[in-house]
Design an enzyme around this catalytic site. Structure first.
Site: not given
Ligand code: UD1
Length: 423
Positions: A25, A124
Site C-alpha cells: 500500500k 501528523r
Molecule cells: C509513512 C507511511 C506510514 C508509516 C510512516 C513511518 C505511507 C503512505 N505511510 O507515513 O505507514 O507509519 O511512514 O514509517 O507511506 N512529520 C512531521 N512533519 C512532516 C511529516 C512528518 O513532523 O511534514 C513527522 C510525523 O508526524 C511523524 C514522523 O515525522 O512523527 C514520521 O512521519 P513520516 O515518515 O512522514 O510518515 P508518513 O509519510 O506520514
C-alpha cells in the site's frame, strides 16, 4: 467509506500454510499520485483494491484522470487530467492525499488541497513537505481551509529534511522529477517504498538515484512515458502474518516479499524463540506458540523496527513470558490499541511514548479497532486466545489489509466477517 462490519474470531487454533502478499500500500499510494506526471498509460501489477488505494484513485478521478481494474492490474491514464484542486471531503479520507502536491505542482505549477486526513495516531503535520517545496521555489499560502501552492518559481535545488520523513521524501522526489536541473534531498528517508517509487519513475523514463540511502538525487527530465510496473510486496502485511504464526503456533510461510526487508522483525521473532527461515522471496516462521518476552522494541525509521508493526508486535508481547518495553519514536499517539488489548487480559501500561508489557494469558472479548495497525493487533490477539472474540471497526483494517479473513482462514484460523447487527 464507513462500514458496519465486525470480525467474529474463534481463537486458540494453530496456523499452518502459505500466504502471498501483493503490492505494498505504501508504495502504491505515491505511485498513483506520481501517475499525474506521466504522459501515457500506466499498468500497475499485483494491486489489491484496498480502501486507501480506492480513495487515492477517487482523488485522481476528481482531477480528470481515469483508472480501471483489470483483474489485479490497475490501469491509470492521466493524460487528460486537467484540474489542480482537490476538495476537502476527498483529502479528508486519507493522509496520503498530500502526495498529490508534488506531482500537481510539477505538472500545473499550482496545487490546492485541504488538510489531509488518515489514521488518528498523532498530530501528523505536513510541515516537512511544505518546507521542502518552499526550498524548491514554491510559494505556499495556508489558511484553516486550504493549502495553496504556487509553483511558478519551481526550480531544482538542495533540500535538507529536518527529519527523514517518508512522505516528504516522496513528495519532493515527485516535485523534482519534471523540474529542470538536479535536486538533492539530504536526510532523506530510506524505506524500501521510496526505492520502489524511484524504480517506478525510472521505468517511466525519469532519472532518480540514491533512494534507500540518506541522499536522493533527482535529475529532472522533460517528460515521463507510460509503461508497466510491479510494486514491491507489502512488508507490513507480511510481517503481520509472520507475527500471527509466531503467536498462535504452527508454521506460516509468507511469499512475495524480500526477506532482507523484514530483518528488524525476523530478528525479534528469533529472540522470542520462533524458528525463522529466510528465502529471497519470502519468510517462514515456525513456533510452538509459547514465546519469550522481547526485552525492548523501539520503533525507528528504516532499517529500524517499523512503527507500522509496533501494534502487531505488542499483541505478541502481551502473550509472551516475562516483562518487556516498547518505545514508539515515530508517532505520539500509537498506543490506543493497548486499551483494547487490556480488555483481553493484556497488562500493558503506557506512559507517553513508552509502554511496559507484562506477559499474560489473553482471553476473548469484544474489542474495537481505532486505527489500521492497531486493528490488526486486535485480530492477532483474538486468534491467539481461546474463546470467541469480536473485533469491530473493520473500516480501519480494510484500509491496509485486503480480505484479511480469507488469508487467515487459508492458514486454518477461524474468522468471519459479519454485519455489526448480527450476533
Ligand atoms: C509513512 C507511511 C506510514 C508509516 C510512516 C513511518 C505511507 C503512505 N505511510 O507515513 O505507514 O507509519 O511512514 O514509517 O507511506 N512529520 C512531521 N512533519 C512532516 C511529516 C512528518 O513532523 O511534514 C513527522 C510525523 O508526524 C511523524 C514522523 O515525522 O512523527 C514520521 O512521519 P513520516 O515518515 O512522514 O510518515 P508518513 O509519510 O506520514
Amino acid at each position: 467509506m464507513d462500514n458496519n462490519e465486525k470480525y467474529i474470531v474463534c481463537g486458540g487454533k494453530r496456523l499452518r500454510g502459505e500466504v502471498e502478499v501483493l503490492a505494498a500500500k505504501n508504495s502504491v499510494l505515491p505511485i498513483i499520485a506520481c501517475c499525474i506526471t506521466v504522459c501515457g498509460e500506466v499498468r500497475l501489477r499485483n494491486i489489491e483494491p484496498l480502501t486507501d488505494i480506492k480513495n487515492m484513485l477517487l482523488i485522481l478521478k476528481s482531477l480528470g484522470g481515469t483508472y480501471l481494474f483489470d483483474g489485479s492490474d490497475l490501469i491509470i491514464d492521466c493524460r487528460k487530467l486537467n484540474k489542480h484542486s482537490v476538495s476537502r471531503d476527498l483529502t479528508g479520507m486519507l493522509r496520503s492525499s498530500v502526495f498529490i502536491l508534488g506531482p500537481l505542482v510539477s505538472k500545473f505549477r499550482r496545487a490546492e488541497i485541504s488538510y489531509p486526513g488518515g489514521c488518528d495516531i498523532g498530530l501528523r503535520p505536513i510541515d516537512l513537505h511544505l518546507d521542502g517545496l518552499k526550498n524548491l521555489g514554491v510559494s505556499i499560502s495556508e489558511n484553516d481551509e486550504k493549502i495553496v501552492c504556487d509553483g511558478k518559481g519551481l526550480h531544482a535545488g538542495l533540500v535538507r529534511l529536518a527529519f527523514p520523513s517518508v512522505g516528504a521524501t516522496e513528495n519532493l522526489i515527485m516535485a523534482a522529477t519534471l523540474t529542470e536541473g538536479t535536486t538533492v534531498i539530504h536526510n532523506a528517508a530510506a524505506e524500501p517504498e521510496i526505492v520502489d517509487l524511484q524504480n517506478f519513475i525510472n521505468a517511466m523514463g525519469g532519472s532518480v538515484h540514491g533512494a534507500g540511502t540518506g541522499t536522493v538525487i533527482v535529475d529532472g527530465v522533460k517528460t515521463l512515458h507510460g509503461g508497466e510496473y510491479t510494486p514491491i510486496g507489502d512488508r507490513i502485511v507480511a510481517g503481520t502474518y509472520l507475527i500471527a504464526g509466531a503467536m498462535c503456533g504452527g508454521k506460516v510461510t509468507v511469499r512475495g516479499v524480500r526477506s532482507d526487508r523484514l530483518l528488524s522483525l525476523t530478528e525479534k521473532l528469533r529472540a522470542a524463540g520462533a524458528g525463522v527461515t529466510e528465502r529471497t522471496d519470502g519468510v517462514t516462521v515456525e513456533s510452538s506458540g509459547r514465546l519469550n518476552m522481547l526485552r525492548k522494541v523501539e520503533t525507528q525509521p528504516y532499517p529500524g523496527f517499523p512503527t507500522d508493526l509496533q501494534a502487531p508486535v505488542s499483541a505478541m508481547m502481551a502473550c509472551s513470558k516475562g516483562r518487556g518495553y516498547i518505545i514508539e519514536n515515530l508517532f505520539e499517539n500509537r498506543f490506543r490499541h493497548t486499551v483494547e488489548l487490556n480488555k483481553m487480559g493484556a497488562d500493558i501500561v503506557v506512559c507517553g511514548r513508552a509502554a511496559t508489557v507484562r506477559g499474560c494469558t489473553l482471553h476473548s472479548a469484544e474489542v474495537m479497532a481505532e486505527d489500521l495497525r492497531g486493528g490488526a493487533a486486535l485480530v492477532l490477539a483474538a486468534l491467539k486466545c481461546e474463546g470467541t472474540s469480536t473485533v469491530s471497526g473493520l473500516k480501519h483494517i480494510d484500509r491496509g489489509y485486503y480480505n484479511l479473513e480469507e488469508k487467515i482462514t487459508s492458514l486454518g484460523g477461524i474468522i468471519k466477517r459479519v454485519e455489526n447487527s448480527c450476533v
